[in-house]
Design a protein around this motif. Sequence first.
Motif, short mmCIF file in Angstrom:
data_model
loop_
_atom_site.label_atom_id
_atom_site.label_comp_id
_atom_site.label_asym_id
_atom_site.label_seq_id
_atom_site.Cartn_x
_atom_site.Cartn_y
_atom_site.Cartn_z
N MET A 1 15.32 -21.32 -15.37
CA MET A 1 15.15 -19.87 -14.60
C MET A 1 15.12 -20.16 -13.11
O MET A 1 14.31 -21.28 -12.36
N THR A 2 15.64 -19.54 -12.11
CA THR A 2 15.79 -19.64 -10.71
C THR A 2 14.56 -18.71 -10.15
O THR A 2 14.44 -17.54 -10.42
N LEU A 3 13.55 -19.43 -9.54
CA LEU A 3 12.40 -18.51 -8.84
C LEU A 3 12.65 -18.17 -7.71
O LEU A 3 13.43 -18.64 -6.67
N PRO A 4 12.16 -16.95 -7.25
CA PRO A 4 12.18 -16.63 -5.78
C PRO A 4 11.37 -17.35 -4.82
O PRO A 4 10.61 -18.42 -5.32
N LEU A 5 11.78 -17.42 -3.67
CA LEU A 5 10.95 -18.30 -2.45
C LEU A 5 9.64 -18.18 -2.69
O LEU A 5 9.02 -17.03 -2.99
N LEU A 6 8.90 -19.26 -2.43
CA LEU A 6 7.53 -19.18 -2.40
C LEU A 6 6.92 -18.22 -1.11
O LEU A 6 7.40 -18.68 -0.01
N PRO A 7 6.26 -17.15 -1.53
CA PRO A 7 5.83 -16.50 -0.26
C PRO A 7 4.90 -17.17 0.76
O PRO A 7 4.26 -18.13 0.46
N PRO A 8 5.32 -17.00 2.10
CA PRO A 8 4.59 -17.84 3.09
C PRO A 8 2.98 -17.45 3.15
O PRO A 8 2.74 -16.33 3.12
N GLU A 81 2.62 -24.15 -15.80
CA GLU A 81 3.43 -25.52 -15.77
C GLU A 81 4.85 -25.14 -14.88
O GLU A 81 4.95 -26.10 -14.09
N GLN A 82 5.36 -24.21 -15.34
CA GLN A 82 6.61 -23.98 -14.76
C GLN A 82 6.59 -23.67 -13.47
O GLN A 82 7.43 -24.18 -12.55
N TRP A 83 5.71 -22.64 -13.06
CA TRP A 83 5.79 -22.20 -11.67
C TRP A 83 5.41 -23.39 -10.84
O TRP A 83 5.69 -23.47 -9.66
N VAL A 84 4.16 -23.85 -11.26
CA VAL A 84 3.58 -24.96 -10.28
C VAL A 84 4.63 -26.31 -10.11
O VAL A 84 4.61 -26.61 -8.99
N THR A 85 5.43 -26.62 -11.12
CA THR A 85 6.31 -27.73 -10.95
C THR A 85 7.68 -27.01 -10.10
O THR A 85 8.03 -27.76 -9.25
N GLN A 86 7.99 -26.11 -10.37
CA GLN A 86 9.30 -25.39 -9.64
C GLN A 86 8.95 -25.20 -8.09
O GLN A 86 9.97 -25.63 -7.13
N GLU A 88 6.72 -26.87 -6.60
CA GLU A 88 6.42 -28.35 -6.09
C GLU A 88 5.08 -28.40 -5.52
O GLU A 88 4.73 -28.86 -4.32
N MET A 89 4.09 -27.32 -6.08
CA MET A 89 2.78 -27.42 -5.47
C MET A 89 1.91 -28.60 -5.63
O MET A 89 0.88 -28.85 -4.57
N ARG A 90 2.29 -29.28 -6.81
CA ARG A 90 1.44 -30.90 -6.65
C ARG A 90 1.72 -31.62 -5.61
O ARG A 90 1.09 -32.49 -5.06
N GLU A 91 3.12 -31.83 -5.04
CA GLU A 91 3.41 -32.49 -4.07
C GLU A 91 2.98 -31.91 -2.64
O GLU A 91 2.96 -33.01 -2.01
N LYS A 92 2.53 -30.98 -2.51
CA LYS A 92 1.82 -30.51 -1.38
C LYS A 92 0.39 -30.65 -1.18
O LYS A 92 -0.12 -30.47 -0.19
N PHE A 93 -0.21 -31.11 -2.58
CA PHE A 93 -1.51 -31.24 -2.66
C PHE A 93 -2.01 -32.59 -2.30
O PHE A 93 -1.38 -33.67 -2.40
N THR A 94 -3.17 -32.65 -1.55
CA THR A 94 -3.77 -33.97 -0.92
C THR A 94 -5.16 -34.27 -1.65
O THR A 94 -5.78 -33.51 -1.85
N THR A 109 -3.68 -27.24 -12.89
CA THR A 109 -2.48 -26.60 -12.72
C THR A 109 -2.70 -24.99 -12.64
O THR A 109 -2.03 -24.43 -11.61
N ILE A 110 -3.45 -24.40 -13.54
CA ILE A 110 -3.77 -22.94 -13.22
C ILE A 110 -4.63 -22.76 -12.21
O ILE A 110 -4.43 -21.39 -11.49
#
Length: 258
Positions: A1-8, A81-86, A88-94, A109-110
């Motif tokens: 599934m291709t997701l739209p861009l993450l809204p800014p 899980e799919q949304w957060v992974t695709q 890359e929200m975890r990668e942005k987290f400090t 995740t939720i």
Amino acid sequence: MTLPLLPPISSNAALTIFTHRSFRSSEFNNDNLGDGDRLAFLGKRVLCMVVADIHFKKRPMLHDDRLEIELEISLSEDAYEQWVTQYEMREKFTCPPDLRGELLTARETIRLFNAYVGALYVEQGYPSVQAWIRFLVDQNPDSLTSETPYHEMGNPPPPVSPPPPVPHDTLLPAVTTKSAFLSLFNQTAAQRSQKIKWNALQSGPDHALIWTVDCLVEGITRASERGGCATGTACNGLGQRRDGFIRNVVGMMDIESM
């Protein structure tokens, strides 16, 4: 599934969402947003409303029992899980290295995704959340009634009252402060549909943390800054300190060349 861009969303909202609660202090709480837990509380309810509204408007109509099933499927742990992974929200987290495992739990995740929804709702309103989430739960525009806003797949929804486009050859107004420069930077990127990503990495012991902040525009590093907390402090002003780094990064950039 291709997701739209993450809204800014604004850099302040991003810092609020993508900073672990162990780094927070009373100084870090955003005056307008509070903290990530508040945004997650709001986002959970907004997301449920949006998804219910989307399924309610489907044609042919769904009966109430089927609506309950569709809502449960759309907001399942697997979906989050799919949304957060695709995205890359975890990668942005400090967060502290020993706590990164928490980000893999369903609860965190939720919470992370709901916080982003909450921030988008506060800053851009219900239509922007609806236009984004619609493509996460139903990519078939023909299944929804005509009153549902439609935005082209892959593009973030425009603001309710979009500012006029800024030509590349038009001189931008002079900016005298880094805070104002940051606002102009975000506005210009939105007008040009350019994706901004902040990479904020920490290193060193807790009493002498070093932050490295990079600003990527369309995947290209445009500027970066490195700095840390004063020696002997507990970094209580960490959020403001890192936000200051971001303003410094933006201040080094040439908006005309974006």
